[in-house]
Design an enzyme around this catalytic site. Structure first.
Site, PDB file in Angstrom:
ATOM      1  N   SER A 139       0.851  -1.184   0.000  1.00 40.23           N
ATOM      2  CA  SER A 139       0.000   0.000   0.000  1.00 40.23           C
ATOM      3  C   SER A 139       0.886   1.234   0.000  1.00 40.23           C
ATOM      4  CB  SER A 139      -0.894   0.018   1.247  1.00 40.23           C
ATOM      5  OG  SER A 139      -1.601   1.246   1.354  1.00 40.23           O
ATOM      6  N   TYR A 152      -2.634  -0.100  10.486  1.00 42.72           N
ATOM      7  CA  TYR A 152      -2.634  -0.545   9.091  1.00 42.72           C
ATOM      8  C   TYR A 152      -1.275  -0.278   8.457  1.00 42.72           C
ATOM      9  CZ  TYR A 152      -4.067  -1.099   4.223  1.00 42.72           C
ATOM     10  OH  TYR A 152      -4.160  -1.508   2.910  1.00 42.72           O
TER      11      TYR A 152
END
Length: 235
Positions: A139, A152
């Site tokens: 990501s 995250y």
């Protein structure tokens, strides 16, 4: 890699980017084992893609179940050349407001599950005389971060390091490892964190085409890391 007749494993395959990855691989002639918990969605995708998409309903963070599936499904004469570690979980919250179960879920799905499946399939890939390719979906939040994204981002920063170590370890076995880092994607993935999809985000089909470009590189070409962003994000 020529994708015709290759065997691929895609996690998080029931929707979003995972479903798009599965579709483009099947369209290229590969046989795809699509892993996710949602059996109904997987079977619906199989109805769309045909018999070259094999639905596998399981929780990728359940180590023993996952490893037993690998053992019962693959062998030295029938093993995957492609692994797409795509399954993910997200929850954005202040560090003092993040529930422990949400932290554990992100660690288990985003990090532990990647290792469980990679470590189970790598011995088979090492025995394959042809090249193999592992793609870990990271990501942009594994390269930079922001407020309320600590958990995250921690998992995605870890995937960056895991992928770098893997490519150095496995390149001598003719196994490529790529960490693909997308920006925001127009799916429902971040809805639980209050972020809605919009047209300025990357679309799953666009990211899937990038994946194909990475997989189809010549055998002697390794893209170890790639960041993909929307051109004109919402400001």
């Amino acid at each position: 890699m020529n994708l015709q007749s290759k065997i691929a494993v895609v996690t998080g395959a029931s929707r979003g980017a995972g479903a798009a990855f599965s579709e483009v691989l099947v369209n290229k002639g590969a046989k795809v084992y699509g892993l996710a918990r949602n059996e109904k969605a997987l079977k619906a995708l199989q109805s769309k893609l045909g018999e070259n998409f094999v639905p596998v309903a399981l929780d990728v963070s359940a180590e023993e179940i996952l490893k037993n599936w690998v053992k019962n499904t693959f062998s030295p004469t029938h093993s995957p050349q492609i692994l797409i570690n795509n399954a993910g979980a997200s929850q954005f919250a202040p560090v003092d407001g993040l529930a422990s179960e949400d932290w554990q879920k992100m660690i288990n799905v985003n990090l532990n599950a990647v290792h469980y499946l990679t470590s189970a399939l790598t011995p088979l890939m090492k025995k394959d005389e042809n090249s193999s390719h592992i793609v870990n979906i990271g990501s942009i939040l594994g390269k930079t971060s922001g407020s309320k994204k600590s958990a995250y981002s921690a998992t995605k920063f870890a995937i960056q390091g895991y992928s770098e170590a893997l490519f150095k370890e496995l390149r001598g076995f003719n196994i490529k490892v790529t960490c693909l880092n997308p920006g925001s994607i127009a799916t429902g993935f971040f809805e639980s964190s209050g972020i809605s999809a919009n047209e300025s985000m990357l679309h799953p089909e666009e990211l899937a085409q990038v994946l194909i470009n990475v997989l189809e590189t010549p055998d002697n070409v390794l893209i170890d890391e790639l960041t993909v962003r929307p051109l004109r994000p919402v400001q």
